[in-house]
Design a protein around this motif. Sequence first.
Motif, PDB file in Angstrom:
ATOM      1  N   ALA A   1      -9.771   0.975   1.875  1.00 28.53           N
ATOM      2  CA  ALA A   1      -8.408   1.486   2.001  1.00 28.53           C
ATOM      3  C   ALA A   1      -8.252   2.353   3.249  1.00 28.53           C
ATOM      4  O   ALA A   1      -7.251   2.250   3.963  1.00 28.53           O
ATOM      5  CB  ALA A   1      -8.030   2.286   0.759  1.00 28.53           C
ATOM      6  N   THR A   2      -9.248   3.177   3.552  1.00 29.06           N
ATOM      7  CA  THR A   2      -9.191   4.049   4.727  1.00 29.06           C
ATOM      8  C   THR A   2      -9.162   3.237   6.012  1.00 29.06           C
ATOM      9  O   THR A   2      -8.348   3.494   6.910  1.00 29.06           O
ATOM     10  CB  THR A   2     -10.390   5.017   4.733  1.00 29.06           C
ATOM     11  N   VAL A   3     -10.037   2.256   6.125  1.00 25.78           N
ATOM     12  CA  VAL A   3     -10.085   1.417   7.335  1.00 25.78           C
ATOM     13  C   VAL A   3      -8.763   0.665   7.514  1.00 25.78           C
ATOM     14  O   VAL A   3      -8.211   0.625   8.607  1.00 25.78           O
ATOM     15  CB  VAL A   3     -11.281   0.439   7.275  1.00 25.78           C
ATOM     16  N   LEU A   4      -8.247   0.086   6.442  1.00 24.18           N
ATOM     17  CA  LEU A   4      -7.001  -0.665   6.537  1.00 24.18           C
ATOM     18  C   LEU A   4      -5.830   0.234   6.944  1.00 24.18           C
ATOM     19  O   LEU A   4      -5.020  -0.143   7.790  1.00 24.18           O
ATOM     20  CB  LEU A   4      -6.699  -1.377   5.225  1.00 24.18           C
ATOM     21  N   ARG A   5      -5.731   1.431   6.350  1.00 26.64           N
ATOM     22  CA  ARG A   5      -4.653   2.362   6.718  1.00 26.64           C
ATOM     23  C   ARG A   5      -4.736   2.753   8.186  1.00 26.64           C
ATOM     24  O   ARG A   5      -3.728   2.840   8.877  1.00 26.64           O
ATOM     25  CB  ARG A   5      -4.703   3.609   5.840  1.00 26.64           C
ATOM     26  N   ARG A   6      -5.929   2.971   8.682  1.00 26.93           N
ATOM     27  CA  ARG A   6      -6.109   3.367  10.088  1.00 26.93           C
ATOM     28  C   ARG A   6      -5.735   2.248  11.053  1.00 26.93           C
ATOM     29  O   ARG A   6      -5.503   2.487  12.231  1.00 26.93           O
ATOM     30  CB  ARG A   6      -7.532   3.847  10.332  1.00 26.93           C
ATOM     31  N   HIS A   7      -5.687   1.037  10.555  1.00 25.41           N
ATOM     32  CA  HIS A   7      -5.277  -0.105  11.366  1.00 25.41           C
ATOM     33  C   HIS A   7      -3.846  -0.523  11.067  1.00 25.41           C
ATOM     34  O   HIS A   7      -3.418  -1.618  11.441  1.00 25.41           O
ATOM     35  CB  HIS A   7      -6.237  -1.278  11.156  1.00 25.41           C
ATOM     36  N   GLY A   8      -3.108   0.333  10.363  1.00 26.01           N
ATOM     37  CA  GLY A   8      -1.707   0.060  10.075  1.00 26.01           C
ATOM     38  C   GLY A   8      -1.472  -0.845   8.889  1.00 26.01           C
ATOM     39  O   GLY A   8      -0.374  -1.342   8.696  1.00 26.01           O
ATOM     40  N   GLY A   9      -2.480  -1.055   8.073  1.00 27.20           N
ATOM     41  CA  GLY A   9      -2.354  -1.941   6.918  1.00 27.20           C
ATOM     42  C   GLY A   9      -2.451  -1.196   5.614  1.00 27.20           C
ATOM     43  O   GLY A   9      -2.184   0.005   5.543  1.00 27.20           O
ATOM     44  N   GLY A  10      -2.849  -1.900   4.591  1.00 34.79           N
ATOM     45  CA  GLY A  10      -2.973  -1.309   3.266  1.00 34.79           C
ATOM     46  C   GLY A  10      -3.714  -2.235   2.331  1.00 34.79           C
ATOM     47  O   GLY A  10      -4.146  -3.323   2.717  1.00 34.79           O
ATOM     48  N   VAL A  11      -3.840  -1.797   1.103  1.00 35.71           N
ATOM     49  CA  VAL A  11      -4.562  -2.563   0.095  1.00 35.71           C
ATOM     50  C   VAL A  11      -3.869  -2.347  -1.250  1.00 35.71           C
ATOM     51  O   VAL A  11      -3.316  -1.283  -1.507  1.00 35.71           O
ATOM     52  CB  VAL A  11      -6.056  -2.149   0.048  1.00 35.71           C
ATOM     53  N   ALA A  12      -3.881  -3.385  -2.083  1.00 38.14           N
ATOM     54  CA  ALA A  12      -3.279  -3.303  -3.412  1.00 38.14           C
ATOM     55  C   ALA A  12      -4.234  -3.932  -4.415  1.00 38.14           C
ATOM     56  O   ALA A  12      -5.023  -4.821  -4.073  1.00 38.14           O
ATOM     57  CB  ALA A  12      -1.943  -4.032  -3.441  1.00 38.14           C
ATOM     58  N   LEU A  13      -4.163  -3.473  -5.646  1.00 37.99           N
ATOM     59  CA  LEU A  13      -5.010  -3.993  -6.701  1.00 37.99           C
ATOM     60  C   LEU A  13      -4.144  -4.392  -7.887  1.00 37.99           C
ATOM     61  O   LEU A  13      -3.212  -3.685  -8.261  1.00 37.99           O
ATOM     62  CB  LEU A  13      -6.002  -2.912  -7.147  1.00 37.99           C
ATOM     63  N   ARG A  14      -4.457  -5.544  -8.452  1.00 41.70           N
ATOM     64  CA  ARG A  14      -3.790  -6.026  -9.666  1.00 41.70           C
ATOM     65  C   ARG A  14      -4.893  -6.471 -10.620  1.00 41.70           C
ATOM     66  O   ARG A  14      -5.779  -7.231 -10.225  1.00 41.70           O
ATOM     67  CB  ARG A  14      -2.852  -7.185  -9.325  1.00 41.70           C
TER      68      ARG A  14
ATOM     69  N   GLY B   1      -8.704 -10.427 -19.241  1.00 41.12           N
ATOM     70  CA  GLY B   1      -8.768 -11.868 -19.448  1.00 41.12           C
ATOM     71  C   GLY B   1      -8.469 -12.672 -18.198  1.00 41.12           C
ATOM     72  O   GLY B   1      -8.773 -13.847 -18.117  1.00 41.12           O
ATOM     73  N   ALA B   2      -7.842 -12.032 -17.208  1.00 45.66           N
ATOM     74  CA  ALA B   2      -7.504 -12.724 -15.965  1.00 45.66           C
ATOM     75  C   ALA B   2      -8.336 -12.229 -14.795  1.00 45.66           C
ATOM     76  O   ALA B   2      -8.452 -12.899 -13.784  1.00 45.66           O
ATOM     77  CB  ALA B   2      -6.022 -12.548 -15.650  1.00 45.66           C
ATOM     78  N   GLY B   3      -8.909 -11.024 -14.902  1.00 43.13           N
ATOM     79  CA  GLY B   3      -9.724 -10.478 -13.829  1.00 43.13           C
ATOM     80  C   GLY B   3      -8.919  -9.564 -12.920  1.00 43.13           C
ATOM     81  O   GLY B   3      -7.826  -9.123 -13.256  1.00 43.13           O
ATOM     82  N   THR B   4      -9.484  -9.298 -11.758  1.00 40.43           N
ATOM     83  CA  THR B   4      -8.903  -8.355 -10.813  1.00 40.43           C
ATOM     84  C   THR B   4      -8.712  -9.031  -9.469  1.00 40.43           C
ATOM     85  O   THR B   4      -9.588  -9.750  -9.000  1.00 40.43           O
ATOM     86  CB  THR B   4      -9.818  -7.123 -10.658  1.00 40.43           C
ATOM     87  N   VAL B   5      -7.566  -8.770  -8.848  1.00 42.45           N
ATOM     88  CA  VAL B   5      -7.276  -9.278  -7.510  1.00 42.45           C
ATOM     89  C   VAL B   5      -7.028  -8.077  -6.605  1.00 42.45           C
ATOM     90  O   VAL B   5      -6.192  -7.218  -6.918  1.00 42.45           O
ATOM     91  CB  VAL B   5      -6.027 -10.193  -7.508  1.00 42.45           C
ATOM     92  N   VAL B   6      -7.764  -8.004  -5.509  1.00 43.17           N
ATOM     93  CA  VAL B   6      -7.555  -6.968  -4.505  1.00 43.17           C
ATOM     94  C   VAL B   6      -6.989  -7.670  -3.285  1.00 43.17           C
ATOM     95  O   VAL B   6      -7.598  -8.594  -2.746  1.00 43.17           O
ATOM     96  CB  VAL B   6      -8.870  -6.238  -4.157  1.00 43.17           C
ATOM     97  N   THR B   7      -5.798  -7.237  -2.842  1.00 48.48           N
ATOM     98  CA  THR B   7      -5.118  -7.863  -1.713  1.00 48.48           C
ATOM     99  C   THR B   7      -5.141  -6.923  -0.522  1.00 48.48           C
ATOM    100  O   THR B   7      -4.755  -5.760  -0.632  1.00 48.48           O
ATOM    101  CB  THR B   7      -3.654  -8.191  -2.086  1.00 48.48           C
ATOM    102  N   LEU B   8      -5.615  -7.437   0.616  1.00 42.96           N
ATOM    103  CA  LEU B   8      -5.678  -6.656   1.855  1.00 42.96           C
ATOM    104  C   LEU B   8      -4.505  -7.033   2.745  1.00 42.96           C
ATOM    105  O   LEU B   8      -4.204  -8.208   2.904  1.00 42.96           O
ATOM    106  CB  LEU B   8      -6.991  -6.935   2.585  1.00 42.96           C
ATOM    107  N   HIS B   9      -3.873  -6.032   3.331  1.00 48.56           N
ATOM    108  CA  HIS B   9      -2.736  -6.249   4.226  1.00 48.56           C
ATOM    109  C   HIS B   9      -3.081  -5.692   5.598  1.00 48.56           C
ATOM    110  O   HIS B   9      -3.425  -4.510   5.727  1.00 48.56           O
ATOM    111  CB  HIS B   9      -1.482  -5.522   3.706  1.00 48.56           C
ATOM    112  N   LEU B  10      -2.986  -6.530   6.622  1.00 49.78           N
ATOM    113  CA  LEU B  10      -3.183  -6.094   8.003  1.00 49.78           C
ATOM    114  C   LEU B  10      -2.007  -6.563   8.831  1.00 49.78           C
ATOM    115  O   LEU B  10      -1.532  -7.687   8.664  1.00 49.78           O
ATOM    116  CB  LEU B  10      -4.468  -6.679   8.594  1.00 49.78           C
ATOM    117  N   PRO B  11      -1.515  -5.715   9.733  1.00 53.67           N
ATOM    118  CA  PRO B  11      -0.394  -6.125  10.571  1.00 53.67           C
ATOM    119  C   PRO B  11      -0.820  -7.179  11.581  1.00 53.67           C
ATOM    120  O   PRO B  11      -1.991  -7.226  11.985  1.00 53.67           O
ATOM    121  CB  PRO B  11       0.029  -4.837  11.269  1.00 53.67           C
ATOM    122  N   VAL B  12       0.126  -8.002  11.984  1.00 50.68           N
ATOM    123  CA  VAL B  12      -0.143  -9.020  12.996  1.00 50.68           C
ATOM    124  C   VAL B  12      -0.376  -8.363  14.348  1.00 50.68           C
ATOM    125  O   VAL B  12      -1.210  -8.779  15.125  1.00 50.68           O
ATOM    126  CB  VAL B  12       1.016 -10.038  13.069  1.00 50.68           C
TER     127      VAL B  12
END
Length: 68
Positions: free
Chosen positions: A35-48, A52-63
Amino acid sequence: MFCGAADQPHVFDELARAGNARDIAGSGIGLTLVATVLRRHGGGVALRSAEGAGTVVTLHLPVHAPQR
């Protein structure tokens, strides 16, 4: 692995460990570091996570890099 609802708001906190991960080796810095690295690059991270379905971690980075 499923991350319980009570743990989800804290998964990106430093040294946080999910209640059901106590028997799994780890230090609790992995998602904090991601999360720290992504924020420093202007992005973010989310968790769902759902039992029974598991966990999905989504990384967001700007173009384009943020202007400094």
